[in-house]
Write a protein that holds these residues in place. Structure first.
Motif: not given
Length: 242
Positions: A45-72
Motif C-alpha cells: 500500500l505504501r509503495i502505491l502511495g509513494g511512501l516507499e519505493f519498490a526494489d523491482r517491478g512496475r505498476a501502471t495506473f490508467e496506463g500511466e507508469d505509476w511508480l515514476d510519478v512523484p508521490a504528491r
C-alpha cells in the motif's frame, strides 16, 4: 483495469517484505489486502502511495507508469489507522491541508477551498464541527475527518491502512458500512488493508490474501471462502464467519 502491479518486490535489509507481487484492480473496484502482520500488505500500500519505493517491478495506473510519478502528483488519498491528524489544526484546516500545500499554480483560491471543506464535512456527516480540534472529537469522528482530508484532493485512488483498527466493534461496523456506501456513491478505486477477515469480506469486491510477501489467492470473497487455493488460505480463513 485501472491499476496493474507486476513483479513488485521490496527488501528491508535482509528481510524480504514483498516477493514478485502481481495485482490487478478494476476501475471503481474495492480490493482488500488481507493477511497477518508482516505479510506485506502495508508495504504494498505504501509503495502505491509513494511512501516507499519498490526494489523491482512496475505498476501502471490508467496506463500511466505509476511508480515514476512523484508521490504528491499521484493524487492518492491515504488514510491511516492512527488518523495522522494535525492536533494543533482545526478540523477545517486538517481537511484543507492537501489543497493548501499545492504549488501556487494549481492551488485553488481560498473561497474554493472553503467551499470544498464545507462540501466534504457534509459528505462525511460532520457538518458543524469545522472549528473543533481533533481532541474534541470521538475516534469515529476523527476517522471521518481523516477520510475527508484524503478526499479533498479528489484522489484517483483511495488507500486505506487498517483505518478502523483503533475503534470499538460497534463503531467499526457502522463506519465500514458507511465507507462502502461512500465508495459506491463517489465511484472511487479503493485499496483497503486489514487483518480482519470479516471486515475484508463484508467490504470488498475482491480479496487478495497475502502471506510472506506474496499474494496467495485473489478473487471474489465468496469464491475465496468456498475454495481456498492453499493450505495457508484455508487455515487463515478457518475461524472467519461470513
Amino acid at each position: 483495469m485501472s491499476l496493474i502491479v507486476e513483479g513488485v518486490s521490496k527488501n528491508f535489509g535482509a528481510f524480504q517484505a514483498l516477493r514478485d507481487v502481481d495485482l490487478a484492480v478494476e476501475k471503481r473496484g474495492f480490493v482488500a489486502l488481507l493477511g497477518p502482520s508482516g505479510s506485506g500488505k502495508t508495504t504494498l500500500l505504501r509503495i502505491l502511495g509513494g511512501l516507499e519505493f519498490a526494489d523491482r517491478g512496475r505498476a501502471t495506473f490508467e496506463g500511466e507508469d505509476w511508480l515514476d510519478v512523484p508521490a504528491r502528483e499521484r493524487r492518492a488519498g491515504f488514510v491511516f489507522q492512527n488518523y495522522a491528524l494535525f492536533r494543533n489544526m482545526t478540523v477545517a484546516a486538517n481537511i484543507a491541508f492537501g489543497l493548501e500545500v499545492r504549488p501556487r499554480k494549481t492551488r485553488p483560491s481560498r473561497a474554493v477551498i472553503k467551499q470544498r471543506v464545507e462540501e466534504l464535512l457534509d459528505l462525511v456527516q460532520l457538518t458543524g464541527v469545522a472549528d473543533r480540534y481533533p481532541s474534541q472529537l470521538s475516534g469515529g469522528q476523527r476517522q471521518r475527518v481523516a477520510l475527508a482530508r484524503a478526499l479533498a484532493i479528489e484522489p484517483r485512488v483511495l488507500l486505506l491502512d487498517e483505518p478502523f483498527g483503533a475503534l470499538d466493534a460497534k463503531v467499526r461496523k457502522d463506519l465500514r458500512e458507511w465507507l462502502r456506501g461512500l465508495h459506491d456513491k463517489l465511484g472511487l478505486t479503493t485499496i483497503f488493508v486489514t487483518h480482519d477477515q470479516a471486515e475484508a469480506f463484508a467490504l470488498a469486491d475482491t480479496v487478495a490474501i497475502m502471506n510472506g510477501g506474496r499474494i496467495e489467492q485473489i478473487g471474489k470473497p465468496a469464491d475465496v471462502a468456498a475454495d481456498p487455493a492453499t493450505k495457508f488460505v484455508a487455515e487463515f480463513l478457518e475461524s472467519a464467519v461470513f
